[in-house]
Structure formats: C-alpha cells, structure tokens
Design a protein around this motif. Structure first.
Motif, mmCIF file in Angstrom:
data_model
loop_
_atom_site.group_PDB
_atom_site.id
_atom_site.type_symbol
_atom_site.label_atom_id
_atom_site.label_comp_id
_atom_site.label_asym_id
_atom_site.label_seq_id
_atom_site.Cartn_x
_atom_site.Cartn_y
_atom_site.Cartn_z
ATOM 1 N N LEU A 69 -10.512 18.425 54.763
ATOM 2 C CA LEU A 69 -10.844 17.385 55.736
ATOM 3 C C LEU A 69 -11.823 16.354 55.180
ATOM 4 O O LEU A 69 -11.563 15.145 55.299
ATOM 5 C CB LEU A 69 -11.375 18.019 57.017
ATOM 6 N N PRO A 70 -12.950 16.743 54.580
ATOM 7 C CA PRO A 70 -13.862 15.722 54.046
ATOM 8 C C PRO A 70 -13.203 14.822 53.008
ATOM 9 O O PRO A 70 -13.459 13.611 52.978
ATOM 10 C CB PRO A 70 -14.997 16.554 53.429
ATOM 11 N N ALA A 71 -12.356 15.407 52.150
ATOM 12 C CA ALA A 71 -11.681 14.600 51.130
ATOM 13 C C ALA A 71 -10.743 13.580 51.773
ATOM 14 O O ALA A 71 -10.655 12.426 51.334
ATOM 15 C CB ALA A 71 -10.910 15.507 50.181
ATOM 16 N N LEU A 72 -10.036 13.997 52.816
ATOM 17 C CA LEU A 72 -9.141 13.079 53.512
ATOM 18 C C LEU A 72 -9.912 11.947 54.180
ATOM 19 O O LEU A 72 -9.555 10.773 54.051
ATOM 20 C CB LEU A 72 -8.326 13.840 54.557
ATOM 21 N N LEU A 73 -10.966 12.298 54.893
ATOM 22 C CA LEU A 73 -11.739 11.287 55.609
ATOM 23 C C LEU A 73 -12.382 10.295 54.641
ATOM 24 O O LEU A 73 -12.426 9.085 54.922
ATOM 25 C CB LEU A 73 -12.809 11.966 56.469
ATOM 26 N N GLU A 74 -12.865 10.775 53.525
ATOM 27 C CA GLU A 74 -13.497 9.903 52.530
ATOM 28 C C GLU A 74 -12.517 8.861 52.001
ATOM 29 O O GLU A 74 -12.910 7.742 51.651
ATOM 30 C CB GLU A 74 -14.023 10.752 51.374
ATOM 31 N N ARG A 75 -11.245 9.211 51.980
ATOM 32 C CA ARG A 75 -10.214 8.316 51.440
ATOM 33 C C ARG A 75 -9.415 7.607 52.532
ATOM 34 O O ARG A 75 -8.447 6.904 52.229
ATOM 35 C CB ARG A 75 -9.274 9.125 50.533
ATOM 36 N N GLY A 76 -9.794 7.803 53.774
ATOM 37 C CA GLY A 76 -9.095 7.161 54.878
ATOM 38 C C GLY A 76 -7.689 7.683 55.095
ATOM 39 O O GLY A 76 -6.798 6.949 55.524
ATOM 40 N N LEU A 77 -7.487 8.977 54.813
ATOM 41 C CA LEU A 77 -6.171 9.585 54.904
ATOM 42 C C LEU A 77 -6.073 10.513 56.110
ATOM 43 O O LEU A 77 -7.084 10.973 56.637
ATOM 44 C CB LEU A 77 -5.882 10.401 53.641
ATOM 45 N N THR A 78 -4.851 10.797 56.500
ATOM 46 C CA THR A 78 -4.589 11.831 57.499
ATOM 47 C C THR A 78 -3.599 12.832 56.911
ATOM 48 O O THR A 78 -2.941 12.565 55.897
ATOM 49 C CB THR A 78 -4.013 11.246 58.797
ATOM 50 N N ALA A 79 -3.490 13.972 57.551
ATOM 51 C CA ALA A 79 -2.560 15.012 57.112
ATOM 52 C C ALA A 79 -2.153 15.838 58.316
ATOM 53 O O ALA A 79 -2.798 15.805 59.377
ATOM 54 C CB ALA A 79 -3.196 15.899 56.047
ATOM 55 N N ASP A 80 -1.081 16.589 58.145
ATOM 56 C CA ASP A 80 -0.646 17.550 59.150
ATOM 57 C C ASP A 80 -1.092 18.939 58.716
ATOM 58 O O ASP A 80 -0.860 19.338 57.566
ATOM 59 C CB ASP A 80 0.878 17.528 59.293
ATOM 60 N N PHE A 81 -1.701 19.673 59.630
ATOM 61 C CA PHE A 81 -2.175 21.025 59.355
ATOM 62 C C PHE A 81 -1.322 22.002 60.160
ATOM 63 O O PHE A 81 -1.314 21.968 61.395
ATOM 64 C CB PHE A 81 -3.650 21.167 59.723
ATOM 65 N N PHE A 82 -0.605 22.869 59.437
ATOM 66 C CA PHE A 82 0.278 23.838 60.081
ATOM 67 C C PHE A 82 -0.453 25.174 60.179
ATOM 68 O O PHE A 82 -0.752 25.812 59.165
ATOM 69 C CB PHE A 82 1.590 23.927 59.317
ATOM 70 N N VAL A 83 -0.732 25.561 61.404
ATOM 71 C CA VAL A 83 -1.677 26.636 61.709
ATOM 72 C C VAL A 83 -0.937 27.915 62.074
ATOM 73 O O VAL A 83 0.057 27.897 62.806
ATOM 74 C CB VAL A 83 -2.594 26.201 62.873
ATOM 75 N N LEU A 84 -1.458 29.033 61.577
ATOM 76 C CA LEU A 84 -0.960 30.354 61.949
ATOM 77 C C LEU A 84 -1.726 30.828 63.181
ATOM 78 O O LEU A 84 -2.920 31.124 63.107
ATOM 79 C CB LEU A 84 -1.148 31.333 60.793
ATOM 80 N N ALA A 85 -1.036 30.905 64.300
ATOM 81 C CA ALA A 85 -1.705 31.272 65.548
ATOM 82 C C ALA A 85 -2.292 32.674 65.486
ATOM 83 O O ALA A 85 -3.330 32.958 66.100
ATOM 84 C CB ALA A 85 -0.723 31.168 66.712
ATOM 85 N N GLY A 86 -1.672 33.574 64.747
ATOM 86 C CA GLY A 86 -2.159 34.942 64.659
ATOM 87 C C GLY A 86 -3.410 35.106 63.837
ATOM 88 O O GLY A 86 -4.014 36.184 63.834
ATOM 89 N N ARG A 87 -3.832 34.060 63.125
ATOM 90 C CA ARG A 87 -5.051 34.136 62.305
ATOM 91 C C ARG A 87 -6.242 33.418 62.929
ATOM 92 O O ARG A 87 -7.287 33.287 62.288
ATOM 93 C CB ARG A 87 -4.791 33.536 60.922
ATOM 94 N N LEU A 88 -6.110 32.973 64.164
ATOM 95 C CA LEU A 88 -7.171 32.161 64.754
ATOM 96 C C LEU A 88 -8.499 32.902 64.867
ATOM 97 O O LEU A 88 -9.550 32.260 64.939
ATOM 98 C CB LEU A 88 -6.739 31.664 66.140
#
Length: 227
Positions: A69-88
């Motif tokens: 996340l910090p690397a993306l924000l520093e570069r003005g980028l976005t991404a999709d995060f695919f989350v495992l619900a069983g690991r929350l």
C-alpha cells in the motif's frame, strides 16, 4: 479489438509473518525486487512500451498493507487486493481493519475464496463456501458488494467458471501469464516470482508475444475452460 491490458500479480513481499503452504515461497519476493519491478513497469507504461497496466495482490498477506500500500500511494497507483475470507483472523494475514484501510485508500477489494483451495473439481458444498460464503463475509467487512474474484493457485475449470458467471461475478482473474483485453470477463495475469529481476520479468512478458507462446497459452487456456 479491445485494448490490451497487462495484469501483474504480486503475492508476499519481504519476510513472511506466517507459516507458508508448500510451494508458496516461490511467490514471495524481497522488498527491493518488488519496488524495482513496480517502478520499471510504471516507467514502461508511461513511455508507451507497455499497454495499460493493472496491478493486483493475492493471498491476504500483511505485506499488502505494510509494504504494498505505501508503495502504491507514493506512486499514485491503485491495485486490486484479492482477500481470503478464511484468513481474516489469522496471524500474518490481513484482518478486517486492514481490508477496510485498503478500501479507504482507494484500492479494489475482491475475493480469493475462503481457504486457498484450488477451484478445480470442487464439490457443490465447497463451491458454495468458496464462491458465496467468502464473498458475503468480505462484503460485510467492506460494506459493499464484492463482484470480482481471483482463482487460488491459478486453477479453474468449466464448472467453476460457469458457477462464477451464474453468481454474477463481473471479472475473474487467473494466473495464465498472457496479456488480457479490457472489458473481458476472464483476466489472465503475470505473477512475480522469487528470483525474478526487472530484466527477467520483462523477458517473460516479451516472450508471451511470440507466435509459439501465444499459441501454447491460448491452447492451455482453452483446455482449462473446457475441462
């Protein structure tokens, strides 16, 4: 013809904070490699050397939040995060607050299923757990519908895709290592792997465009979709 898209997938970055599954270490990279590859991709896209770039992260690792996340924000980028619900609630994995922080920072949230099980050959009860219950749990966390999915371990089959379509998923991401097309329902991705460098990853992307590789990749995708 729809515009090409280069989907690039990251998994774990840096030192894992949980016990890895067998073979999972192949997809962990050090932070320096992650940043170098990210900067090279962004520069290449800006120079017109690559088509539209789309980034994603699988497996719900805490490094998504602390490094990605910090690397993306520093570069003005976005991404999709695919989350495992069983690991929350699992150590070393994103919890509900972390998922909401990603959402609040403008990142996309999709489902990677419940338990990181392959989606090929799932029985009906397992499909419901992976495709329905996991999505419902994530939707409750983010307070919005979850309509994109990424296939764990890159495995899928015709029954899996048919059910995902029936359930109204708008995009499904794979790990088929070829270019995608904007607006297509199935979105192949290139994965960064342990040992990759800027140069080797560029070479892999370029190699996917050769006639022989295009034919092989197209055939492999067809076999997966029809089996």
């Amino acid at each position: 013809m729809a515009e090409e898209v280069l989907n690039v997938l990251f998994h774990g970055i840096g030192k894992p904070e949980r016990e890895l599954e067998p073979g999972e270490d192949v997809y962990w990279v050090d932070e320096d490699t992650f940043l170098r590859v990210l900067d090279d991709l962004v520069a290449a896209e800006a120079a017109g050397a690559l088509p539209a770039l789309r980034l994603s992260f699988d497996d719900s690792n805490t490094s998504d939040l602390t490094i990605g996340l910090p690397a993306l924000l520093e570069r003005g980028l976005t991404a999709d995060f695919f989350v495992l619900a069983g690991r929350l609630r699992s150590a070393g994995s994103l919890d509900a607050d972390a998922v909401r922080e990603l959402r609040d920072k403008g990142m996309g949230i999709g489902t990677h299923g419940m338990h990181h099980h392959p989606w090929r050959g799932l029985a009906e009860a397992a499909r419901r757990d992976e495709f329905v219950h996991a999505r419902e749990r994530l939707a409750e966390v983010v307070g919005a519908p979850v309509d994109r999915a990424a296939c764990p371990l890159g495995q899928y089959d015709r029954a899996c895709l048919t059910e995902l379509r029936r359930l109204g998923y708008t995009e499904v991401f794979t790990s088929d290592r070829r270019y995608a097309r904007q607006g297509r329902w199935l979105q192949p991705r290139f994965s960064i792997r342990n040992g990759d460098t800027v140069e080797s990853f560029r070479a892999q992307i370029a190699a996917s465009r050769t006639p022989a590789r295009r034919t092989r990749n197209a055939l492999a995708g067809t076999v997966k979709r029809l089996r």
